[in-house]
Every structure is written in structure tokens, then in C-alpha cells.
Design a protein around this motif. Structure first.
Motif, PDB file in Angstrom:
ATOM      1  N   VAL A   1     -21.942  -0.595  31.059  1.00 30.02           N
ATOM      2  CA  VAL A   1     -22.720   0.604  30.765  1.00 30.02           C
ATOM      3  C   VAL A   1     -22.936   1.478  31.988  1.00 30.02           C
ATOM      4  CG1 VAL A   1     -24.958   1.432  29.960  1.00 30.02           C
ATOM      5  CG2 VAL A   1     -23.879  -0.495  28.824  1.00 30.02           C
ATOM      6  N   GLY A   2     -23.124   0.875  33.173  1.00 33.34           N
ATOM      7  CA  GLY A   2     -23.529   1.639  34.348  1.00 33.34           C
ATOM      8  C   GLY A   2     -25.043   1.656  34.457  1.00 33.34           C
ATOM      9  N   ARG A   3     -25.562   2.495  35.327  1.00 30.38           N
ATOM     10  CA  ARG A   3     -27.005   2.478  35.614  1.00 30.38           C
ATOM     11  C   ARG A   3     -27.821   3.482  34.813  1.00 30.38           C
ATOM     12  NH1 ARG A   3     -27.724   1.727  42.173  1.00 30.38           N
ATOM     13  NH2 ARG A   3     -26.883  -0.397  42.291  1.00 30.38           N
ATOM     14  N   ILE A   4     -27.163   4.463  34.207  1.00 28.94           N
ATOM     15  CA  ILE A   4     -27.905   5.559  33.573  1.00 28.94           C
ATOM     16  C   ILE A   4     -27.797   5.535  32.050  1.00 28.94           C
ATOM     17  CG2 ILE A   4     -28.211   8.053  33.484  1.00 28.94           C
ATOM     18  CD1 ILE A   4     -28.874   6.831  36.183  1.00 28.94           C
ATOM     19  N   ARG A   5     -26.596   5.335  31.528  1.00 30.74           N
ATOM     20  CA  ARG A   5     -26.391   5.401  30.085  1.00 30.74           C
ATOM     21  C   ARG A   5     -27.119   4.275  29.354  1.00 30.74           C
ATOM     22  NH1 ARG A   5     -24.397  10.520  29.621  1.00 30.74           N
ATOM     23  NH2 ARG A   5     -22.490  10.793  30.833  1.00 30.74           N
ATOM     24  N   LYS A   6     -27.466   4.553  28.091  1.00 36.75           N
ATOM     25  CA  LYS A   6     -28.147   3.549  27.286  1.00 36.75           C
ATOM     26  C   LYS A   6     -27.175   2.685  26.491  1.00 36.75           C
ATOM     27  CE  LYS A   6     -32.412   6.226  26.751  1.00 36.75           C
ATOM     28  NZ  LYS A   6     -33.367   6.849  25.785  1.00 36.75           N
ATOM     29  N   ASN A   7     -25.974   3.190  26.253  1.00 34.64           N
ATOM     30  CA  ASN A   7     -24.979   2.380  25.555  1.00 34.64           C
ATOM     31  C   ASN A   7     -23.607   2.657  26.151  1.00 34.64           C
ATOM     32  OD1 ASN A   7     -24.613   4.995  24.486  1.00 34.64           O
ATOM     33  ND2 ASN A   7     -23.754   4.173  22.601  1.00 34.64           N
ATOM     34  N   ASN A   8     -22.660   1.803  25.826  1.00 33.46           N
ATOM     35  CA  ASN A   8     -21.320   1.918  26.389  1.00 33.46           C
ATOM     36  C   ASN A   8     -20.421   2.674  25.420  1.00 33.46           C
ATOM     37  OD1 ASN A   8     -18.981   1.642  27.822  1.00 33.46           O
ATOM     38  ND2 ASN A   8     -19.102  -0.571  28.054  1.00 33.46           N
TER      39      ASN A   8
ATOM     40  N   ASN B   1       1.546  -6.677  27.621  1.00 29.98           N
ATOM     41  CA  ASN B   1       2.419  -5.596  27.156  1.00 29.98           C
ATOM     42  C   ASN B   1       1.775  -4.219  27.179  1.00 29.98           C
ATOM     43  OD1 ASN B   1       4.142  -7.786  26.216  1.00 29.98           O
ATOM     44  ND2 ASN B   1       2.722  -7.943  24.490  1.00 29.98           N
ATOM     45  N   LEU B   2       0.455  -4.151  27.289  1.00 33.47           N
ATOM     46  CA  LEU B   2      -0.235  -2.880  27.060  1.00 33.47           C
ATOM     47  C   LEU B   2      -1.528  -2.815  27.861  1.00 33.47           C
ATOM     48  CD1 LEU B   2      -0.037  -0.303  25.305  1.00 33.47           C
ATOM     49  CD2 LEU B   2      -1.280  -1.534  23.514  1.00 33.47           C
ATOM     50  N   LEU B   3      -1.763  -1.672  28.523  1.00 35.38           N
ATOM     51  CA  LEU B   3      -2.983  -1.427  29.289  1.00 35.38           C
ATOM     52  C   LEU B   3      -3.564  -0.099  28.817  1.00 35.38           C
ATOM     53  CD1 LEU B   3      -1.445  -2.089  32.838  1.00 35.38           C
ATOM     54  CD2 LEU B   3      -2.516  -3.789  31.347  1.00 35.38           C
ATOM     55  N   VAL B   4      -4.850  -0.071  28.425  1.00 35.74           N
ATOM     56  CA  VAL B   4      -5.447   1.164  27.885  1.00 35.74           C
ATOM     57  C   VAL B   4      -6.913   1.250  28.269  1.00 35.74           C
ATOM     58  CG1 VAL B   4      -6.160   2.364  25.777  1.00 35.74           C
ATOM     59  CG2 VAL B   4      -3.877   1.366  25.916  1.00 35.74           C
ATOM     60  N   VAL B   5      -7.352   2.465  28.629  1.00 32.59           N
ATOM     61  CA  VAL B   5      -8.766   2.788  28.798  1.00 32.59           C
ATOM     62  C   VAL B   5      -9.070   4.007  27.939  1.00 32.59           C
ATOM     63  CG1 VAL B   5     -10.459   3.766  30.396  1.00 32.59           C
ATOM     64  CG2 VAL B   5      -9.142   1.779  31.072  1.00 32.59           C
ATOM     65  N   ALA B   6     -10.201   3.967  27.218  1.00 31.20           N
ATOM     66  CA  ALA B   6     -10.640   5.086  26.378  1.00 31.20           C
ATOM     67  C   ALA B   6     -12.099   5.385  26.682  1.00 31.20           C
ATOM     68  CB  ALA B   6     -10.470   4.744  24.898  1.00 31.20           C
ATOM     69  N   ASP B   7     -12.403   6.644  26.918  1.00 30.93           N
ATOM     70  CA  ASP B   7     -13.763   7.087  27.236  1.00 30.93           C
ATOM     71  C   ASP B   7     -14.243   7.981  26.099  1.00 30.93           C
ATOM     72  OD1 ASP B   7     -16.097   8.129  28.222  1.00 30.93           O
ATOM     73  OD2 ASP B   7     -15.266   8.837  30.115  1.00 30.93           O
ATOM     74  N   GLY B   8     -15.155   7.453  25.284  1.00 36.59           N
ATOM     75  CA  GLY B   8     -15.636   8.198  24.134  1.00 36.59           C
ATOM     76  C   GLY B   8     -16.631   9.271  24.500  1.00 36.59           C
ATOM     77  N   MET B   9     -16.737  10.273  23.648  1.00 35.72           N
ATOM     78  CA  MET B   9     -17.693  11.362  23.861  1.00 35.72           C
ATOM     79  C   MET B   9     -18.226  11.781  22.504  1.00 35.72           C
ATOM     80  SD  MET B   9     -14.651  13.880  24.826  1.00 35.72           S
ATOM     81  CE  MET B   9     -13.990  12.414  25.595  1.00 35.72           C
ATOM     82  N   GLY B  10     -19.375  12.430  22.539  1.00 36.78           N
ATOM     83  CA  GLY B  10     -19.976  12.892  21.304  1.00 36.78           C
ATOM     84  C   GLY B  10     -21.396  12.435  21.133  1.00 36.78           C
ATOM     85  N   GLY B  11     -21.861  11.527  22.022  1.00 40.06           N
ATOM     86  CA  GLY B  11     -23.254  11.108  21.979  1.00 40.06           C
ATOM     87  C   GLY B  11     -23.624  10.581  20.608  1.00 40.06           C
TER      88      GLY B  11
ATOM     89  N   CYS C   1      -8.628   3.922  34.492  1.00 35.13           N
ATOM     90  CA  CYS C   1     -10.086   3.869  34.542  1.00 35.13           C
ATOM     91  C   CYS C   1     -10.704   5.112  33.930  1.00 35.13           C
ATOM     92  CB  CYS C   1     -10.572   3.711  35.989  1.00 35.13           C
ATOM     93  SG  CYS C   1     -10.185   5.105  37.063  1.00 35.13           S
ATOM     94  N   SER C   2     -11.955   4.989  33.517  1.00 37.69           N
ATOM     95  CA  SER C   2     -12.727   6.132  33.045  1.00 37.69           C
ATOM     96  C   SER C   2     -13.317   6.854  34.241  1.00 37.69           C
ATOM     97  CB  SER C   2     -13.835   5.668  32.097  1.00 37.69           C
ATOM     98  OG  SER C   2     -14.754   4.835  32.781  1.00 37.69           O
ATOM     99  N   ASP C   3     -13.871   8.061  33.991  1.00 40.19           N
ATOM    100  CA  ASP C   3     -14.415   8.827  35.117  1.00 40.19           C
ATOM    101  C   ASP C   3     -15.719   8.238  35.639  1.00 40.19           C
ATOM    102  OD1 ASP C   3     -15.985   9.517  32.953  1.00 40.19           O
ATOM    103  OD2 ASP C   3     -15.977  11.665  33.374  1.00 40.19           O
ATOM    104  N   GLY C   4     -16.230   7.206  34.996  1.00 44.53           N
ATOM    105  CA  GLY C   4     -17.367   6.500  35.571  1.00 44.53           C
ATOM    106  C   GLY C   4     -17.000   5.795  36.854  1.00 44.53           C
ATOM    107  N   LEU C   5     -15.698   5.530  37.051  1.00 39.46           N
ATOM    108  CA  LEU C   5     -15.218   4.983  38.325  1.00 39.46           C
ATOM    109  C   LEU C   5     -14.612   6.072  39.193  1.00 39.46           C
ATOM    110  CD1 LEU C   5     -14.556   2.643  40.243  1.00 39.46           C
ATOM    111  CD2 LEU C   5     -12.437   2.289  38.965  1.00 39.46           C
TER     112      LEU C   5
END
Length: 467
Positions: free
Chosen positions: A13-20, A29-39, A187-191
Motif C-alpha cells: 500500500v505504501g504510507r499514504i494510501r488506504k488501499n492497494n 513466462n510473464l512479468l506484469v505490473v498494473a497501477d489502477g486508477m479511479g478511486g 514497477c508502478s510510479d509509487g517506486l
């Protein structure tokens, strides 16, 4: 030569967000990262859909089918979100980035949309593989922002392309030939937004993948932890049967959020497609790997248009309301100007207006403050803007006198011993040695879109107030 991937997957989650609202998936065979948006509009659901579709598409394919395979995963995730939105219009507005790679053993097929990132560390040199689909990156591409300014831009989180259930996604696809010892990071932009490329390069050069993931996550939290932090890291090593049979790992929202079935689906889950040895000989399975057009959804089209218009109107109103409370100092026809609003324009609409054009010439200011005004100086309200302008007035008055004194001294004729200097020197124009300011057409001033102070380099003014 064939290779294998030694990979690790992490999401938190990190230090600020309430959910992941991030999700990640990794397998041999496969590497994927997805960063959801929409609150509230279910960003966690969107990323979970993307990651679970990746898991459903987890299989080893040959080089020629890597990119169609990734395109198919992304399109199915997009269509699945469209189905969910059609069943529940309250989900409209959710979306997710998608950044990852399929691996054949000899080639990586990379797919990317949004502002999550893919990196490659090769022989100690870090390279960003993906290109952000964001507004600030578009401004960088146009030369209107520097990468350093983009880090603090107020709209740096605005993404131009995502998976969100719409008909047009426009991802980027390309292949990469790996080398032994390469280290891949998705990685997501949280990193990436918290840790510099230099630090990423140092950490990815380590030998222990587990320690690498732990340290990168710690650094992201230490630098603020403002967003969810998700990463998949993999090292390219000689082919290993043990690594090729390693279990897949799902992380983040995909392990926490139950993805509802679209209306009419009775099975407990989408079936995992069977492994096909040679997709060339099976048209049905080949189509499974290829992108397909999203299904038309005319019953909700009008509602979607109204919702978009409402959102755009509300956004513009909010930006206008915010802009009306902001003030900054910038150049106004060669003089110091006080502006109300935000620098630059949005959708062709100027976001500021001139409140007062002072008598202070930009050319009379110290060199450092000439650059400051050229890049705009943020002010804490109108009173703060006047205070800053008055301070600049003082600097300009002092520097004009100092420069005039220098010029007077340079113009004095040599004095013969025993004689008094009697020649009178006519006053010279002020600030003739200052840095020139590029004139701007009256009524339309373009400014950088970030309010960032400048720091003089060793080759420039050591003292900001020096004349």
C-alpha cells in the motif's frame, strides 16, 4: 542460447494510501505490473482484472507470438472492464496502466500503456525501456518541460492512455533480445516517482534479488511512500529447468479484490486457456492471442457521453477555481509582472491574467533573479506577490546603481600625476550588461508550466543577489 528468468514480485500500500490499487504478476513466462486508477470508481478492480488476465494468459510461446499474445491479454482485460462497466455504470471511470513482458526463453515481447515503467540494467547502465503516456511526458517531448521540472509538476499524475474499457487503447509493443546478466524491472510510479534512476541503477546491480526488492521498497517509503508500491524484478540467467518450473506469483489488488463475473456468466471464473503447442495450426487459439475490437455498447453510449461532458466541465471549473486563488511573478513586456492564475494554458485557454505590470525592468535585476522571473516565481497569495515584487524592486534599484557605477569607472579618462580629473562622464543607460530578456508579444505570454526555483551553478552567480 536459451535463458531463464529468476524473478521476484512485490506489491504494498505504501504510507499514504488506504488501499492497494496496484497489482503485479510474475512467472517464468510473464512479468506484469498494473497501477489502477479511479478511486471510488474501482481502480483496484481495474488492476486486478489486468493481473488476473495476465495469469490466465501465462504460457510459454515462441518469439513470433509474444507480441500478439500480449496484445490479446491487454484487449481481453479491456473488454472485461467494459463488460463490468456495462453491468454496473458506477464503475465507469476506472482504469489501469499495464507494463510487462512475455518471455520465450530467447526474446522478450514488451507491452506498455500508461505511466508504469519498464527498466533494463545491462552491464551497469540503466535504461528506461518504456515511454510514459502522461501529460508531463508529452510536455517534455515538446520541449516545454525538463524532466526535473516534471518531477514537481502539479499535473504529473494525469495519464493520457490507459486500459479503461474503451474501444481504443493504443499500447506500445516492441521486442528485446536479452543477454545473460540483464536485470529487468517493471514497477508502478509509487517506486519510479519516489526513487531516482541513479538509485535504481545502484540497487538493481545487487546480487540478492530478495534484498533488492526489500531495499527498493524501503527507499520508496523513506522518500514519502505517497502511492502504492509494486514491482517485478527479474534477472536473465542461463536456462534452468528449475527456474522454468517456478510457481507464478500474483500480488496486490488481484489477491484482495474479487473480480465479479459479467452478467450472464455462470461459471465461477473465466477458464484458463489451454496450452497450444503451435498456435499457427489452430485458428481459434491464434485469435485468442490477437487484439480484437471491443463490443459495441450503444445502450450506455449516451450516458457515457453525458458523464464525460460532466466530468470535463467539473474538472475545468475546479481548475479555474483553483487558478483564481493562485498568484505568481513573471515577465510582462520586459518588466516584473504580478499574475493571478496558473502559468501557461490548458486546452488553448490562457490560465492567468496580469494583475499589475511594475516599473521594475527585468534587465535591472541580478542575473539570478532574472532567471527566476523568467521561470516564474510562485507567491503565497496577492499579498505575498506584492512582497516579492517589492523585494525585486529593491534588488533592481541597487543593481542598477552598482552597474552604473561600474560603467562610470570604466569611462573615466586616465589621470596624469599631479592633475585632477575634471572630465564629466555622461550617465549611461542602466543594466546594459544584464542578461537579455526575450520579448513576448503583447497580450499573450507563454510561461513554463512549473513553478520551480533555480539554483546558480558554479559557472553562474555564486551569490543570487550579486549584480
Amino acid at each position: 542460447m536459451a535463458f531463464s528468468l529468476d524473478f521476484r514480485v512485490h506489491s504494498e500500500v505504501g504510507r499514504i494510501r488506504k488501499n492497494n490499487q496496484d497489482a503485479a504478476f510474475g512467472s517464468p513466462n510473464l512479468l506484469v505490473v498494473a497501477d489502477g486508477m479511479g478511486g471510488a470508481a474501482a481502480g483496484d478492480l481495474a488492476s486486478a482484472v489486468a493481473a488476473t488476465e495476465a495469469r490466465s494468459g501465462d504460457r510459454r510461446l515462441d518469439d513470433d507470438h509474444l507480441l500478439p499474445h500480449m496484445a490479446g491479454i491487454m484487449q481481453r482485460a479491456n473488454d472485461r472492464m467494459a463488460d463490468l462497466i456495462e453491468d454496473d455504470p458506477q464503475l465507469d471511470g476506472m482504469g489501469t496502466t499495464f507494463s510487462g513482458a512475455a518471455f520465450s526463453g530467447t526474446t522478450l515481447g514488451i507491452a506498455h500503456i500508461g505511466d508504469s515503467r519498464g527498466y533494463l540494467l545491462r552491464e551497469g547502465e540503466l535504461k528506461q525501456l518504456t515511454h510514459d503516456h502522461s501529460w508531463v511526458q508529452a510536455l517534455i517531448d515538446e520541449g516545454r518541460l525538463t524532466p526535473e521540472q516534471a518531477l514537481t509538476h502539479p499535473h504529473r499524475s494525469l495519464i493520457l492512455r490507459v486500459l479503461n474499457g474503451s474501444g481504443e487503447t493504443e499500447p506500445d509493443f516492441f521486442t528485446l533480445e536479452p543477454q545473460e546478466g540483464d536485470v529487468l524491472l517493471f514497477c508502478s510510479d509509487g517506486l519510479s516517482g519516489m526513487v531516482s534512476d541513479e538509485v535504481l541503477a545502484t540497487q538493481l546491480a545487487g546480487d540478492d534479488l530478495d534484498a533488492m526488492v526489500t531495499e527498493l521498497t524501503r527507499l520508496a517509503n523513506e522518500h514519502g511512500g505517497h502511492d502504492n508500491i509494486s514491482l517485478v524484478v527479474a534477472r536473465v540467467v542461463p536456462q534452468s529447468d528449475e527456474l522454468d518450473q517456478a510457481p507464478a506469483v500474483l500480488a496486490g489488488s488481484a489477491t484482495e479484490r474479487v473480480v465479479p463475473l459479467p452478467a450472464g456468466k455462470n461459471s465461477p471464473a473465466y477458464p484458463v486457456p489451454e496450452v497450444v503447442a503451435d498456435p499457427d495450426h489452430n485458428a481459434h487459439e491464434q485469435a485468442r492471442y490477437s487484439p480484437r475490437a471491443s463490443k459495441p455498447r450503444w445502450p450506455t453510449a449516451l450516458a457515457a457521453v453525458i458523464a464525460v461532458l460532466f466530468l470535463v466541465t467539473a474538472t475545468l471549473w475546479g481548475i479555474k477555481a483553483y487558478a483564481s486563488s493562485q498568484y505568481f511573478i513573471a515577465e510582462a513586456e520586459g518588466r516584473v509582472g504580478i499574475y493571478n492564475g496558473l502559468p501557461g494554458a490548458l486546452l488553448g485557454i490562457q490560465m492567468n491574467q496580469l494583475v499589475e505590470r511594475r516599473d521594475t525592468l527585468i534587465a535591472d535585476l541580478p542575473v539570478f533573479y532574472q532567471r527566476q522571473v523568467g521561470n516564474t516565481i510562485a507567491a503565497a497569495g496577492l499579498e505575498g506577490a506584492y512582497e516579492t515584487a517589492e523585494k525585486l524592486d529593491e534588488f533592481a534599484t541597487r543593481c542598477a546603481a552598482v552597474r552604473a557605477g561600474r560603467l562610470d569607472a570604466q569611462q573615466l579618462p586616465p589621470v596624469t600625476p599631479g592633475e585632477a580629473a575634471t572630465t564629466q562622464v555622461a550617465p549611461l543607460p542602466l543594466a546594459t550588461q544584464s542578461v537579455p530578456v526575450t520579448p513576448v508579444p503583447t497580450g499573450h505570454v507563454n510561461y513554463p508550466t512549473v513553478l520551480a526555483p533555480l539554483t546558480p551553478t558554479a559557472d553562474e552567480e555564486a551569490d543570487p543577489e550579486a549584480c
